[in-house]
Design a protein around this motif. Structure first.
Motif, PDB file in Angstrom:
ATOM      1  N   ASP A 261      14.490  39.396  24.741  1.00  0.00           N
ATOM      2  CA  ASP A 261      13.729  40.632  24.888  1.00  0.00           C
ATOM      3  C   ASP A 261      14.184  41.676  23.884  1.00  0.00           C
ATOM      4  OD1 ASP A 261      12.328  39.503  26.972  1.00  0.00           O
ATOM      5  OD2 ASP A 261      13.563  40.417  28.545  1.00  0.00           O
ATOM      6  N   ASN A 262      15.372  41.511  23.313  1.00  0.00           N
ATOM      7  CA  ASN A 262      15.902  42.472  22.352  1.00  0.00           C
ATOM      8  C   ASN A 262      15.328  42.303  20.948  1.00  0.00           C
ATOM      9  OD1 ASN A 262      18.016  43.977  23.913  1.00  0.00           O
ATOM     10  ND2 ASN A 262      18.776  41.898  24.227  1.00  0.00           N
ATOM     11  N   TRP A 263      14.728  41.145  20.656  1.00  0.00           N
ATOM     12  CA  TRP A 263      14.162  40.967  19.313  1.00  0.00           C
ATOM     13  C   TRP A 263      12.812  40.225  19.351  1.00  0.00           C
ATOM     14  CZ3 TRP A 263      19.375  39.105  19.998  1.00  0.00           C
ATOM     15  CH2 TRP A 263      19.491  37.750  20.269  1.00  0.00           C
ATOM     16  N   PRO A 264      11.839  40.740  20.116  1.00  0.00           N
ATOM     17  CA  PRO A 264      10.529  40.080  20.187  1.00  0.00           C
ATOM     18  C   PRO A 264       9.755  40.154  18.880  1.00  0.00           C
ATOM     19  CG  PRO A 264      10.433  42.213  21.266  1.00  0.00           C
ATOM     20  CD  PRO A 264      11.878  41.970  20.939  1.00  0.00           C
ATOM     21  N   PHE A 265      10.102  41.108  18.022  1.00  0.00           N
ATOM     22  CA  PHE A 265       9.368  41.278  16.777  1.00  0.00           C
ATOM     23  C   PHE A 265       9.628  40.145  15.789  1.00  0.00           C
ATOM     24  CE2 PHE A 265       8.636  43.234  12.576  1.00  0.00           C
ATOM     25  CZ  PHE A 265       7.374  43.777  12.775  1.00  0.00           C
ATOM     26  N   VAL A 266      10.779  39.478  15.872  1.00  0.00           N
ATOM     27  CA  VAL A 266      11.154  38.513  14.843  1.00  0.00           C
ATOM     28  C   VAL A 266      11.310  37.080  15.356  1.00  0.00           C
ATOM     29  CG1 VAL A 266      12.234  40.240  13.365  1.00  0.00           C
ATOM     30  CG2 VAL A 266      13.603  39.112  15.111  1.00  0.00           C
ATOM     31  N   HIS A 267      11.274  36.875  16.675  1.00  0.00           N
ATOM     32  CA  HIS A 267      11.307  35.525  17.228  1.00  0.00           C
ATOM     33  C   HIS A 267      10.340  35.457  18.406  1.00  0.00           C
ATOM     34  CE1 HIS A 267      14.564  33.769  14.909  1.00  0.00           C
ATOM     35  NE2 HIS A 267      15.304  34.851  15.114  1.00  0.00           N
ATOM     36  N   MET A 268       9.720  34.289  18.595  1.00  0.00           N
ATOM     37  CA  MET A 268       8.747  34.127  19.664  1.00  0.00           C
ATOM     38  C   MET A 268       9.380  33.605  20.945  1.00  0.00           C
ATOM     39  SD  MET A 268       5.318  32.590  17.838  1.00  0.00           S
ATOM     40  CE  MET A 268       6.122  31.178  17.039  1.00  0.00           C
ATOM     41  N   HIS A 269       8.940  34.146  22.074  1.00  0.00           N
ATOM     42  CA  HIS A 269       9.207  33.527  23.367  1.00  0.00           C
ATOM     43  C   HIS A 269       8.344  32.270  23.451  1.00  0.00           C
ATOM     44  CE1 HIS A 269       9.021  32.892  27.719  1.00  0.00           C
ATOM     45  NE2 HIS A 269      10.161  33.565  27.782  1.00  0.00           N
ATOM     46  N   PRO A 270       8.765  31.232  24.202  1.00  0.00           N
ATOM     47  CA  PRO A 270       7.955  30.014  24.279  1.00  0.00           C
ATOM     48  C   PRO A 270       6.496  30.232  24.687  1.00  0.00           C
ATOM     49  CG  PRO A 270      10.130  29.574  25.132  1.00  0.00           C
ATOM     50  CD  PRO A 270      10.081  31.051  24.844  1.00  0.00           C
ATOM     51  N   ARG A 271       6.210  31.228  25.519  1.00  0.00           N
ATOM     52  CA  ARG A 271       4.807  31.471  25.864  1.00  0.00           C
ATOM     53  C   ARG A 271       4.020  31.922  24.633  1.00  0.00           C
ATOM     54  NH1 ARG A 271       7.542  35.629  28.439  1.00  0.00           N
ATOM     55  NH2 ARG A 271       7.267  37.690  27.462  1.00  0.00           N
ATOM     56  N   GLU A 272       4.710  32.631  23.705  1.00  0.00           N
ATOM     57  CA  GLU A 272       4.061  33.042  22.471  1.00  0.00           C
ATOM     58  C   GLU A 272       3.941  31.869  21.505  1.00  0.00           C
ATOM     59  OE1 GLU A 272       5.331  37.686  22.082  1.00  0.00           O
ATOM     60  OE2 GLU A 272       6.924  36.195  21.767  1.00  0.00           O
ATOM     61  N   THR A 273       4.921  30.975  21.525  1.00  0.00           N
ATOM     62  CA  THR A 273       4.818  29.746  20.725  1.00  0.00           C
ATOM     63  C   THR A 273       3.554  28.987  21.095  1.00  0.00           C
ATOM     64  OG1 THR A 273       7.230  29.526  20.520  1.00  0.00           O
ATOM     65  CG2 THR A 273       5.926  27.533  20.223  1.00  0.00           C
ATOM     66  N   VAL A 274       3.318  28.849  22.384  1.00  0.00           N
ATOM     67  CA  VAL A 274       2.131  28.136  22.863  1.00  0.00           C
ATOM     68  C   VAL A 274       0.867  28.869  22.427  1.00  0.00           C
ATOM     69  CG1 VAL A 274       0.852  27.511  24.945  1.00  0.00           C
ATOM     70  CG2 VAL A 274       3.292  26.978  24.763  1.00  0.00           C
TER      71      VAL A 274
END
Length: 354
Positions: A261-274
């Motif tokens: 949650d501290n770096w959503p701008f530069v890495h995706m959460h798995p739900r965003e990967t999908v």
């Protein structure tokens, strides 16, 4: 980022790039959240001294050790995941490799920094000649000087985002072997079309060279086979544009790991990967950027469980081969849920963290 001095690199003039402004490369969307200093200090402290035990496996990972003879007999098109974001691909034109990191640690030094969970399935010396190496950006877990310099004599071409090629040339890679591309630029190598596509990330290897080089995702198009390699990226609306312009894709190799949650701008959460996979019009999804280095606070196997859970409602085909296992790109398979055999799995509690 470890504060090591920047070498005297002779940077090319990339001022003509739409991504280059005021001496640095920029994302298309510049509203990057800036963490408060105290939050950043707390994060650094927690990373050094309060890491949960679950961020590393408590047993050896299954691994298929490859041989040169096995690779020489491999039909095209095939794929081997070697670790983290290093993927070896056999196309009709020959062998291609993404973001090769074969060193023990993803670090500027080999006595400290994130250490591998598993050996590389095959050494750089044992690899066959490579048609090309595709690089996404210059962070240490994606660009390893020792690996690059060892592979350079057997590599036809290095495809890099702008500026990353300057680093390679500084390391002694012949300029004629390096092709630097901006977003949406493309190159054709032995019948393979390679397009550098947008990503949302950042770059730099020291405290003084942040964003001096560009970051990118890549499309690898051999005509009857189309692959997408995400590199590192936060979720952004460029995925949909890539899908419209260059999709659909037979397989997407998508970042699924080192999220927070501290770096959503530069890495995706798995739900965003999908979601990104859906935006791209992908068929099979191969989650990468996981299972090799300890780079976040989440359990080491959480990316696999999370991406499977989020993919299931969309009937997305996900493949999770053991490191070093062959994936036939004409008929991909789901692979194994191999991480569940390593110590205590997070499978039973993955749903609680969504």
């Amino acid at each position: 980022m470890t504060p090591f001095p920047t070498p005297g690199i002779s940077w090319s003039d990339h001022s003509g790039s739409p991504q280059f402004r005021a001496g640095r490369f920029r994302n298309a969307r510049e509203q990057q959240p800036v963490a408060r200093t105290e939050s950043g200090l707390k994060l650094g402290w927690d990373f050094l001294f309060n890491k949960p035990a679950t961020t590393t496996p408590d047993g050896p990972l299954p691994l298929h050790r490859l041989t040169r003879a096995e690779l020489d007999a491999t039909p095209a098109p095939s794929l081997y995941r070697l670790g983290h974001s290093s993927v070896l691909i056999r196309l009709r034109s020959g062998w291609w490799l993404t973001d090769p990191v074969f060193s023990l640690r993803a670090s500027p030094v080999q006595f400290a920094g994130p250490k591998r969970f598993h050996p590389v399935p095959i050494t750089a010396a044992e690899l066959p000649p490579l048609a090309g190496i595709v690089l996404s950006h210059d962070h240490y877990d994606h660009l390893d000087k020792a690996t690059i310099t060892e592979l350079a004599p057997k590599t036809g071409v290095f495809l890099t985002p702008l500026g990353v090629g300057d680093r390679l040339i500084d390391w002694g890679v012949p300029r004629a072997q390096v092709r630097q591309l901006d977003w949406w630029e493309e190159a054709e190598v032995d019948g393979v079309r390679l397009i550098a596509t947008p990503a949302q990330h950042f770059s730099g290897r020291t405290l003084s060279d942040s964003n001096r080089t560009l970051w990118a995702s890549w499309v690898i198009d051999e005509g009857d086979l189309r692959l997408f390699f995400s590199g590192d990226t936060g979720y952004h609306d460029g995925f949909a544009e890539i899908g419209r312009r260059l999709g659909p894709f037979d397989l997407t190799m998508m970042e699924t790991g080192a999220y927070s949650d501290n770096w959503p701008f530069v890495h995706m959460h798995p739900r965003e990967t999908v979601q990104a996979h859906l935006d791209l019009g992908g068929r099979w999804l191969l989650p990468i950027h996981n299972g090799t280095f300890d780079l976040a606070m989440h359990p080491w196997d959480d990316p696999f469980e999370q991406v499977l859970a989020y993919a299931a409602p969309h009937d997305i085909e996900v493949t999770t081969p053991v490191f070093g296992d062959r994936l036939d790109l004409t008929a991909p398979h789901p692979g194994e849920r191999w991480w569940r055999t390593v110590g205590t799995s997070t499978a039973e509690t993955a749903g609680d963290r969504r």
